[in-house]
Design an enzyme around this catalytic site. Structure first.
Site, PDB file in Angstrom:
ATOM      1  N   GLY A 238     131.519 108.148   3.311  1.00 55.92           N
ATOM      2  CA  GLY A 238     132.674 108.875   3.812  1.00 55.92           C
ATOM      3  C   GLY A 238     132.372 110.346   3.960  1.00 55.92           C
ATOM      4  O   GLY A 238     131.377 110.836   3.437  1.00 55.92           O
ATOM      5  N   GLU A 462     147.035 133.418  24.307  1.00 53.75           N
ATOM      6  CA  GLU A 462     147.632 132.403  23.429  1.00 53.75           C
ATOM      7  C   GLU A 462     148.849 131.759  24.084  1.00 53.75           C
ATOM      8  O   GLU A 462     149.049 130.546  23.983  1.00 53.75           O
ATOM      9  CB  GLU A 462     148.024 133.015  22.080  1.00 53.75           C
TER      10      GLU A 462
HETATM   11 ZN    ZN Z   1     141.679 130.476  23.508  1.00 54.96          ZN
END
Ligand code: ZN
Ligand code: ADP
Length: 664
Positions: A238, A462
């Site tokens: 894992g 953004e």
């Molecule tokens: Zn970006």
């Protein structure tokens, strides 16, 4: 406890004596230079000065040593006269006894002649000067001075050896013990350190499987009577931090047997043969302690498939170590009561011989926890933390998709640290959010200096990401957008899936690509320029597209074929496809990226006014949430999709992606 203390005090004593020796040597050196050498030293002069003194009749004797150094002894009257001279005279401080001057000479013959000349020139009848020749061996002081560096070297060497001996601690270390395995040992007596299944949250299937092993150790006789062979080892597979070590410790704790832990990389050493001998030693120790559990972490350090990449060898040592491991596992009797657990995050690259029957023939999957399991892990780690009353663990679990157990332990600790730093009485929800942000995004860099224009460009970037993700239904729902610089990025758009996806389709990836490109396009549309800040977005988009085409077989043109190499043993210089295929792959990647670009661009041009409004809000608030975006852009595509599904009575819980996505 008492035993431990005793051992420590012995160590202290030894060290103390040793320090005394050093102190003595240092004092001796200082003392010698202070008292051994007279307070006034002979003056180093040159022949002319000496000749002048001879001509005044002040020189009594010249001693030539080893034919190159000359010492001058003056008459008593001359000494008295010079020492009485006023301050500043070069010869004011000549020694009263012994030699007063020294000078070096070229050749003895010349000195002889020069002295004779000087005496004649003086005109003094009974000029007292005489010459002596001497072959002097070095004095005691010189011997000490010659040996001092050696003494130091030996001392330093001694220090290092002692350091090594000590750092190894008891059983392991020391230069004499390179071949010994440095296994860390937890005994059943160490009750405070004892880990049980109660400390391991989630991992239900793994626990069931591993319970069997506990049973083998506890009731070995029952199995043996029936003639069953007890398995020798199990492999825990894992990703890092999912609790493999924890699970192995819990097995030892539950079975109440000693636990020997060692890392695979401990076998790898620059000396030839050390690895193999450490393996031998490890199993030797284990057999003495049987029944016990041996845990080998990162077994891939030695267990990689043999014989590949022969050209770049230097792997012989690792192969020897692996071979020794196989021999040992075959060698010990099944009833010896030693069970070997090994952990790795890449079972696929391990040598197949390790997985053969009678070796690590059981594989136990230890995966990343799902929401339910994360909640349980939070429960385990919040046990000792003073919490605000209204902490919703389910909420925390939802906020941390893709986190491993270790990440969650980290979040809990970080949250407590943040709360303490703010002088709080208990840890609150916002501390957990700050901790999660920090673990995903890195440290905040609020004092990074940015011009207003730069900040606005970041906000536009953004807002671009957020808008595209808001409008494409396969993107994960946007959680928040921020222009607080963190780590290497200037801002971030966070999206968290409602439910984690297990099944990722090409439609999902295409929307994700568009979301990744959104930031850059928003800058392009608003400023007409291309910023270099979108590098990481582009890199991720490009890698993702190559994976879609060459690994997931999502391109019709290339077809359902995967060039993925799960064994990781293919060398990187040869591609498993022809030059034509390479060109076709490149073309497909370009086409898919362009498609994503066009889709994103369309959304951004259509919503540019909103993007600018969002950017203003971002500059004002620094961080905005989905609740702030909705008034600007309306219902998100994901929310609408969910409603539609509910109306059509379809299952809402379509599995979604790997975890928190942060687009820089
Ligand atoms: Zn970006
Ligand atoms: P691995 O060996 O898989 O890399 P570890 O077992 O060393 O991971 O886990 C590191 C830490 O993470 C543990 O000490 C524990 O605090 C925490 N942890 C991981 N998984 C779990 C879990 N399932 N339950 C509780 N704690 C966990």
């Amino acid at each position: 406890m008492a035993k431990k203390n005793k051992k420590q005090s012995i160590n202290v004593n030894v060290r103390f004596n040793f320090m005394w020796i050093w102190a003595f040597i240092i004092i001796a050196i200082i003392g010698y230079s202070f008292f051994g050498g007279a307070p006034s030293e002979p003056v180093a002069a040159e022949w002319n000065t000496v000749a002048e003194m001879i001509s005044k009749g002040e020189v009594e004797r010249i001693k030539v040593i080893n034919k190159n150094a000359a010492e001058v002894y003056l008459t008593d009257e001359a000494i008295a006269q010079y020492r009485a001279a006023e301050e500043g005279n070069r010869f004011k401080h000549i020694p009263e006894h012994g030699k007063q001057l020294t000078f070096t000479i070229g050749s003895v013959d010349i000195l002889d002649r020069d002295v004779k000349d000087a005496v004649e020139a003086s005109g003094i009848e009974d000029n007292p000067v005489s010459i002596e020749y001497l072959n002097e061996t070095t004095s005691w002081g010189d011997i000490v001075m010659n040996f001092l560096p050696w003494l130091f070297l030996i001392g330093i060497w001694f220090f290092f050896i002692r350091g090594m001996m000590r750092s190894g601690g008891g059983a392991g270390g020391g230069i004499m013990n390179v071949g010994k395995a440095r296994a860390q040992e937890f005994n059943k007596e160490d009750n405070d350190k004892r880990v049980t299944f109660k400390d391991v949250a989630g991992l239900e299937e793994a626990k069931v499987e591993i319970m069997e092993i506990v049973d083998f150790l506890r009731k070995a006789d029952k199995y043996r009577e029936l003639g069953a062979k007890i398995p020798k080892g199990a492999l825990l597979v894992g990703p890092p931090g999912t609790g493999k070590t924890l699970l192995a410790k819990a097995v030892a704790g539950e079975a109440n047997v000693p636990f020997l832990s060692i890392s695979g990389s401990d076998f790898v050493e620059m000396f030839v043969g050390v690895g193999a001998s450490r393996v031998r030693d490890l199993f030797e120790q284990a057999k003495q302690k049987a029944p016990c559990i041996v845990f080998i972490d990162e077994i891939d350090a030695i267990g990689r498939a043999r014989g590949k990449n022969a050209g770049f060898s230097g792997n012989d040592e690792r192969e020897n170590t692996l071979n020794q491991m196989l021999t040992e596992m075959d060698g010990f009797q099944t009833n010896a009561g030693v069970i070997v657990l090994a952990a790795t995050n890449r079972a696929d690259i391990l040598d197949k011989a390790l997985m053969r029957a009678g070796r690590f023939d059981r594989q136990i999957e230890v995966g990343l926890p799902d929401v339910k399991e994360r909640e349980e892990i939070f429960n385990v780690h919040l046990r000792h933390i003073k919490l605000d009353n209204n902490i919703d663990r389910q909420f925390l679990a939802k906020q941390t998709p893709g986190f491993s157990g270790a990440d969650i332990a980290n979040v809990c600790n970080e949250a407590a640290l943040i709360a303490a730093r703010n002088n709080k009485k208990c840890v609150e929800r916002e501390d957990f959010m700050a901790a999660i942000d920090r673990i995903v995004g890195g440290l905040e860099k609020r004092n990074k200096t940015m011009s207003q224009a730069e900040r606005r460009a970041t906000a536009i970037h953004e807002a671009g990401h957020a808008t595209v993700m808001w409008k494409l239904k396969e993107c994960d729902p946007v959680l928040k957008v921020t222009v607080i610089p963190r780590g290497n990025s200037l801002g971030a758009t966070w999206s968290v899936p409602d439910e984690e996806r297990v099944h990722v389709t090409d439609a999902v990836l295409q929307d994700k690509l568009a979301g990744l490109l959104g930031g850059r396009i928003a800058e392009e549309v608003n400023y007409g320029t291309l910023g270099a800040g979108a590098l990481s977005d582009l890199e991720r988009a490009t890698k993702l597209t190559y994976a879609m085409v060459a690994y997931y077989g999502m391109s019709k043109k290339i077809g359902p074929i995967s060039f993925y190499d799960a064994t990781g043993t293919r060398d990187t210089f040869t591609k498993p496809y022809s030059e034509q295929t390479a060109i076709a792959i490149d073309n497909e990647v370009r086409r898919i990226l362009e498609e994503a670009y066009n889709r994103a661009r369309q959304i951004i041009e259509q919503h540019n006014v909103e993007i600018n409004r969002m950017a203003d809000l971002l500059l004002e608030k620094e961080t905005i949430f989905a609740e702030d975006i909705e008034p600007i852009l309306g219902r998100s595509a994901q929310a609408e999709e969910n409603e539609k599904n509910v109306n059509e009575n379809e299952s809402v819980t379509e599995p979604k992606s790997e975890g928190v996505t942060v687009a820089d």
